[in-house]
Motif scaffolding. Sequence first.
Motif, PDB file in Angstrom:
ATOM      1  N   VAL A 153      38.839  40.435  37.217  1.00 48.64           N
ATOM      2  CA  VAL A 153      39.633  39.208  37.155  1.00 48.64           C
ATOM      3  C   VAL A 153      39.532  38.552  35.779  1.00 48.64           C
ATOM      4  O   VAL A 153      40.447  37.812  35.359  1.00 48.64           O
ATOM      5  N   ASP A 154      38.453  38.820  35.072  1.00 46.22           N
ATOM      6  CA  ASP A 154      38.256  38.230  33.747  1.00 46.22           C
ATOM      7  C   ASP A 154      38.736  39.142  32.616  1.00 46.22           C
ATOM      8  O   ASP A 154      38.563  38.808  31.447  1.00 46.22           O
ATOM      9  N   MET A 159      42.859  45.163  28.666  1.00 49.16           N
ATOM     10  CA  MET A 159      41.704  45.716  29.374  1.00 49.16           C
ATOM     11  C   MET A 159      42.077  46.143  30.790  1.00 49.16           C
ATOM     12  O   MET A 159      41.613  47.174  31.296  1.00 49.16           O
ATOM     13  N   ARG A 160      42.933  45.365  31.438  1.00 53.52           N
ATOM     14  CA  ARG A 160      43.376  45.725  32.794  1.00 53.52           C
ATOM     15  C   ARG A 160      44.188  47.019  32.769  1.00 53.52           C
ATOM     16  O   ARG A 160      44.057  47.860  33.671  1.00 53.52           O
ATOM     17  N   LEU A 165      44.272  52.710  33.876  1.00 52.27           N
ATOM     18  CA  LEU A 165      44.456  54.083  33.411  1.00 52.27           C
ATOM     19  C   LEU A 165      43.225  54.924  33.737  1.00 52.27           C
ATOM     20  O   LEU A 165      43.340  56.074  34.179  1.00 52.27           O
ATOM     21  N   ALA A 166      42.031  54.367  33.528  1.00 52.09           N
ATOM     22  CA  ALA A 166      40.803  55.090  33.861  1.00 52.09           C
ATOM     23  C   ALA A 166      40.775  55.445  35.346  1.00 52.09           C
ATOM     24  O   ALA A 166      40.398  56.568  35.723  1.00 52.09           O
ATOM     25  N   SER A 167      41.173  54.522  36.201  1.00 51.74           N
ATOM     26  CA  SER A 167      41.215  54.786  37.644  1.00 51.74           C
ATOM     27  C   SER A 167      42.203  55.899  37.980  1.00 51.74           C
ATOM     28  O   SER A 167      41.946  56.729  38.855  1.00 51.74           O
ATOM     29  N   ALA A 168      43.335  55.910  37.280  1.00 49.48           N
ATOM     30  CA  ALA A 168      44.359  56.925  37.544  1.00 49.48           C
ATOM     31  C   ALA A 168      43.944  58.308  37.049  1.00 49.48           C
ATOM     32  O   ALA A 168      44.388  59.326  37.585  1.00 49.48           O
TER      33      ALA A 168
END
Length: 274
Positions: A153-154, A159-160, A165-168
Motif C-alpha cells: 500500500v505504501d 514500485m507497484r 511484474l515480479a508476481s507475474a
Amino acid sequence: MPDQANSAGGTELAGVAPAPRPAVRVEGLWKRFGEQIAVGGIDLDLPAGKFIGLVGPNGAGKTTTLSMVTGLLRPDMGRIEVGGHDVWRDPVEVKSRIGVLPEGLRLFERLSGRELLGYTGRLRGLPGSEVDKRATQLLDVLDLAGSQHKLVVDYSTGMRKKIGLASALLHNPEVLFLDEPFEGVDPVSAQTIRGVLERYTRSGATVVFSSHVMELVESLCDWVAVMAAGRIRAQGTLDEVRGDAASLQDAFLELVGAGARDTGKSLDWLGGAR
C-alpha cells in the motif's frame, strides 16, 4: 516399387518443417457491452518467442481483448488458444502457462512485497525454498530489495508495477501479458522493467503488451497488431506494418484514420489577447 515411391513421397513431405505453432491463436472473437461492440470478430496468430505489441488508440478494444485472451472476461463468441490449449475449455492448463499484469493492477496491499511474492509462488504450487530463491532474485533485479518489507500500500506507482511484474514472472510462464506496463512509471523504473522483459524474451518466451505509445512499441517489439474500433487493422512484423511510412507512428495514424486535424479555426479563441 509403388510402395517405395509412396514411401519416398511421404518422406519428402515429412521433411517439410511444419509451421510453428503460435503462442496465442484467436479466432472470431466478439464482445459486446449492451449496444457497444468492444471487439468485433478479430483473428490473431501471435508468434512464439517474440516481443509483441497490441497497439491502438484509447477505446480500441485492447484491454477487452487481453482480458478475454487471459481468461478474465468471457467472450460472446470465438475461440482462444494459448500454447495449443483452449482458454475456456482447459483453463487450469492455460493459467499455469501465462503471467498477467492487468490494467488497474490490484494487489494484496496489506502484505509486504516479499510476502506478496511468497503468497503468489505458493499459490502457484512452487516449493517454498524455490519461491524464496526466485523472490530474492526478482526483488534484487527489479531494484525492490530495499523495499521488500514495506507494505505494498505504501509503494509508488513504479514500485507497484515492478512487484506486479515480479508476481507475474515468478512461475516462469511461457507467455506474459501486460496491459500498459509503462503507464505512469518513471524513467528509471521503466528502464528496469524493459531490461527484465528483454532478457525474458531472449530465453524464448513471449511477451504480449498493449500500448498507445508508438515510439515505445517501435523500440521494443518484433511484431505488432494494430487495433481500432474493436477490429484488427494490420498485423505482422514491424517492417510489414510500417510499410513505406517513415515511422510506426505515421503508419498507425494512417491505419486508424487519424489524419491531421485543423484545429486553427475551431479554437481560434485559444491563446488570443484578453
